[in-house]
Design a protein around this motif. Structure first.
Motif, PDB file in Angstrom:
ATOM      1  N   VAL A  82      -3.559   8.991   6.323  1.00  0.00           N
ATOM      2  CA  VAL A  82      -3.362   7.920   5.563  1.00  0.00           C
ATOM      3  C   VAL A  82      -4.582   7.155   5.205  1.00  0.00           C
ATOM      4  N   THR A  83      -4.548   6.303   4.163  1.00  0.00           N
ATOM      5  CA  THR A  83      -5.629   5.479   3.521  1.00  0.00           C
ATOM      6  C   THR A  83      -5.439   4.048   4.279  1.00  0.00           C
ATOM      7  N   ALA A  84      -6.766   3.234   4.272  1.00  0.00           N
ATOM      8  CA  ALA A  84      -6.615   1.830   4.569  1.00  0.00           C
ATOM      9  C   ALA A  84      -5.295   1.159   4.083  1.00  0.00           C
ATOM     10  N   TYR A  93      16.939   1.838   2.030  1.00  0.00           N
ATOM     11  CA  TYR A  93      16.289   1.842   3.418  1.00  0.00           C
ATOM     12  C   TYR A  93      15.243   1.158   3.818  1.00  0.00           C
ATOM     13  N   LEU A  94      13.955   1.277   2.925  1.00  0.00           N
ATOM     14  CA  LEU A  94      12.690   0.516   3.131  1.00  0.00           C
ATOM     15  C   LEU A  94      12.361  -0.735   2.538  1.00  0.00           C
ATOM     16  N   GLU A  95      11.928  -1.347   3.247  1.00  0.00           N
ATOM     17  CA  GLU A  95      11.464  -2.852   2.634  1.00  0.00           C
ATOM     18  C   GLU A  95      10.288  -2.581   1.531  1.00  0.00           C
ATOM     19  N   SER A  96       9.508  -1.522   1.585  1.00  0.00           N
ATOM     20  CA  SER A  96       8.449  -1.248   0.703  1.00  0.00           C
ATOM     21  C   SER A  96       8.550   0.063  -0.238  1.00  0.00           C
ATOM     22  N   SER A  97       7.651  -0.020  -1.377  1.00  0.00           N
ATOM     23  CA  SER A  97       7.892   1.058  -2.029  1.00  0.00           C
ATOM     24  C   SER A  97       6.415   1.328  -2.901  1.00  0.00           C
ATOM     25  N   PRO A  98       5.845   2.645  -3.365  1.00  0.00           N
ATOM     26  CA  PRO A  98       4.671   2.923  -3.738  1.00  0.00           C
ATOM     27  C   PRO A  98       4.467   1.867  -5.094  1.00  0.00           C
ATOM     28  N   PRO A  99       3.125   1.591  -5.187  1.00  0.00           N
ATOM     29  CA  PRO A  99       2.925   0.708  -6.396  1.00  0.00           C
ATOM     30  C   PRO A  99       3.129   1.225  -7.615  1.00  0.00           C
ATOM     31  N   THR A 132     -10.165   7.491  -3.622  1.00  0.00           N
ATOM     32  CA  THR A 132      -9.248   7.150  -5.082  1.00  0.00           C
ATOM     33  C   THR A 132      -7.870   6.741  -4.551  1.00  0.00           C
ATOM     34  N   LEU A 133      -7.216   7.544  -3.777  1.00  0.00           N
ATOM     35  CA  LEU A 133      -5.895   7.159  -3.419  1.00  0.00           C
ATOM     36  C   LEU A 133      -6.029   5.609  -2.787  1.00  0.00           C
ATOM     37  N   ASN A 134      -7.154   5.462  -2.159  1.00  0.00           N
ATOM     38  CA  ASN A 134      -7.137   3.995  -1.434  1.00  0.00           C
ATOM     39  C   ASN A 134      -7.114   3.012  -2.362  1.00  0.00           C
ATOM     40  N   ARG A 135      -8.115   3.053  -3.487  1.00  0.00           N
ATOM     41  CA  ARG A 135      -8.259   2.047  -4.309  1.00  0.00           C
ATOM     42  C   ARG A 135      -6.899   2.016  -5.154  1.00  0.00           C
ATOM     43  N   GLU A 136      -6.038   3.033  -5.382  1.00  0.00           N
ATOM     44  CA  GLU A 136      -4.821   3.073  -6.108  1.00  0.00           C
ATOM     45  C   GLU A 136      -3.524   2.505  -5.292  1.00  0.00           C
ATOM     46  N   LEU A 152      -2.682  -1.418   5.436  1.00  0.00           N
ATOM     47  CA  LEU A 152      -2.368  -2.735   4.996  1.00  0.00           C
ATOM     48  C   LEU A 152      -0.836  -3.044   4.507  1.00  0.00           C
ATOM     49  N   SER A 153      -0.566  -2.052   3.358  1.00  0.00           N
ATOM     50  CA  SER A 153       0.614  -2.335   3.152  1.00  0.00           C
ATOM     51  C   SER A 153       1.998  -2.260   3.733  1.00  0.00           C
ATOM     52  N   ASP A 154       1.874  -1.392   4.903  1.00  0.00           N
ATOM     53  CA  ASP A 154       2.919  -1.370   5.859  1.00  0.00           C
ATOM     54  C   ASP A 154       3.085  -2.550   6.567  1.00  0.00           C
ATOM     55  N   ILE A 155       1.711  -3.048   7.091  1.00  0.00           N
ATOM     56  CA  ILE A 155       1.878  -4.356   7.727  1.00  0.00           C
ATOM     57  C   ILE A 155       2.505  -5.498   6.825  1.00  0.00           C
TER      58      ILE A 155
END
Lengths: 365, 365
Positions: A225-227, A136-142, A201-205, A231-234
């Motif tokens: 949510v984090t910054a 479904y999604l074009e993105s995924s967690p790192p 911490t979440l943001n850095r990761e 960014l990664s959504d965009i």
């Protein structure tokens, strides 16, 4: 949902009859009489839609306003929401919209020990499914290298709307060894400082953020949510800029700047470059793809155990997309005992726009 | 506009009766029966609305598609559009919407030699007004240091819709020494390469772009802008992100990437940083202003010769803004023989949103 409500909803075309193999069910298409969209009805078993959780853009006033009582903080994972239940002998996984998802259903037993349903036949497991192998999604967690993972974050019960209280939830997760979202602890609205540190911490990761849930059955909930998430959504979606509502992007820019402000920070050159790159590199790649392929699309690659589920998934994606079919099947190939389904999602808005502007059409904006 | 059309339009509430001093006039509120919005009617003198000019996002196919005949390329200046005419003994300047603009009317004789109306009483001068001292736009071209300047780009005639042909236009500009937009020459659709080079110069200088006008009375016209224009528009308006439609921003990002592509370029780190900064520095300043002042606003400072015009300008801005009044007068002070009007424009959408999110309200998006 009472029979009377169900009939009333059906009569007003608020439900859609569907099948998954031999299983017949209904889903609700819209919110109706307090029954949320995405509620699914299997005979006498109703699985209510998972409730929408509101977002706070600034943590401190958000927690102050919404949490008079202690709450748990759990990681928010960037994936899609599923509800898992047993119907007869089958374990089924539903999409947010109330469809049986052939992919999630196919893979659920890889991650979820379904013996939990033997002891709790009326349980509904609410989980996030994430990873580069999702359909479904074009993105995924790192932190997910391949395929998908399941992360349980709540339970409901058949024919009941409340989410279970934290104590019951964490006991079930532990007793059945279920994979769950990371739990960051129990806090009160006075703990903003500790939570802001967790966010950093979440943001850095590159992680998405937290969901806060009052320590009570069906208590208040909120997310933040984090910054990095903004960014990664965009970056994941700017490639198909016109296929999302434009406020998708402006909302995330605003989230980003409010996040920084609450962390006592100002935009750095690196962050500015990252935001610009999220838009420009994605769209530059889009233009290159359009020149090369004459269309803009994203390719998905998903692993199935059962070939029938792979076929059903293509049918589901074509049907769930509405009148305009934007799914092109590329292939279905055996990989050991498994099947790898590959398909493309085409993006009608950006394709239409590029066709027009590269043809030199006049735009009145 | 015939009397019958005027009456029909008025009967359907398509015209608005207005006054400027002792002068009574009507303006058309919407397009109606081919009469464009912003048409103004002074007794028997009708000044038609200036036509919308379409935009091409890629130059080469755009010129190929729209210009079978030679055309002139003129600089597009980042300002506001005005139409200047003589009514009795008065020289008046209209806004795009068909209002008499007290500011533009007050200042027109500083820039336009109105003797042109003695020889051509039915002339309508179409000009762009730009500069940091303008009362409408938060941004202005980099080449105007203070106050405003007028740039003539077309002529029409009273009671007639066509724009004059280039030959007549340039003769009038020369004969009366009128300030005009820069003319880059006469081209055909085969001259894309030369025009792309002009665009690169404009882009380096932070200029907006070009308007192309077929070398004929009321011929085809089209406009095209630089990457710098897209960036400066974003930088000037991101501070009040929610007060513009969100596609204002996404459209400009798309223009930017298409501009680069046609110049054979890819996004550089500097450009990425500039785009990110256009959003983030503006919004960071917005948050600081909101913390300090409890609201988001932009301050304007405009020079008038006539105190009555300054008073009328405030009334015009309050009235033209519709039901919600977002103009706060700050002061009106003598400066030699002139008057300096200062006022703030408040931005209701970003103010409402910040009030809500800084209060911790839940957002469902």
């Amino acid at each position: 949902m009472t029979r009377a409500t169900e009939q009333a909803a059906g009569a007003r075309h608020k439900t859609q009859p569907l099948t998954y193999g031999a299983i017949e069910y209904l889903r609700t298409i819209d919110d109706y009489h307090g029954v949320p969209r995405g509620t699914a009805i299997f005979g006498r078993q109703t699985v209510y839609g998972y409730p929408s959780i509101g977002r706070v853009l600034t943590l401190e006033p958000g927690l102050q306003q919404h949490f008079a009582h202690p709450f748990w903080a759990e990681e928010k994972v960037n994936g899609y929401n599923t509800r898992i239940l047993r119907v007869g002998d089958a374990v089924l996984a539903l999409t947010r919209g109330g469809f049986v998802c052939p992919f999630t259903t196919d893979r659920v037993t890889d991650f979820i020990d379904t013996r939990v349903f033997e002891d709790h036949p009326d349980l509904v497991i609410c989980a996030e499914v994430a990873g580069p192998g999702n359909p479904y999604l074009e993105s995924s967690p790192p932190f997910i290298g391949d395929d998908v993972r399941f992360y349980v974050f709540d339970f409901m019960r058949i024919n009941q709307r409340p989410r279970l209280a934290a104590e019951d939830k964490y006991a079930l997760i532990e007793d059945y060894g279920l994979p769950a979202v990371t739990r960051y602890g129990r806090f009160t609205a006075k703990d903003t400082k500790a939570l802001l540190e967790i966010f950093e911490t979440l943001n850095r990761e590159g992680r998405e953020g937290l969901v806060f849930k009052e320590d009570a059955a069906d208590g208040h909930a909120a997310k933040h949510v984090t910054a990095a998430s903004a960014l990664s959504d965009i970056a994941a979606t700017a490639a198909t800029l016109n296929d999302l509502p434009p406020e998708y992007f402006t909302n995330r820019i605003l989230r980003l700047v409010l996040y920084l402000r609450e962390q006592g920070e100002h935009p750095t050159r690196d962050l500015e470059r990252a935001l610009g790159a999220a838009f420009l590199e994605s769209l530059d790649a889009t233009l290159a793809q359009y020149e090369r392929e004459k269309k803009v699309f994203h390719s998905f690659r998903c692993r199935f155990h059962d070939r029938h589920n792979a076929e059903a998934m293509i049918a589901h994606l074509k049907m769930a997309g509405g009148r305009q079919i934007n799914i092109s099947r590329r292939g279905l190939e055996a990989d050991g005992a498994d099947w790898i389904l590959t398909f493309d999602r085409n993006y009608p808005a950006i394709n239409g726009l590029l066709s027009s502007v590269l043809h030199g059409d006049l735009i009145y904006d």
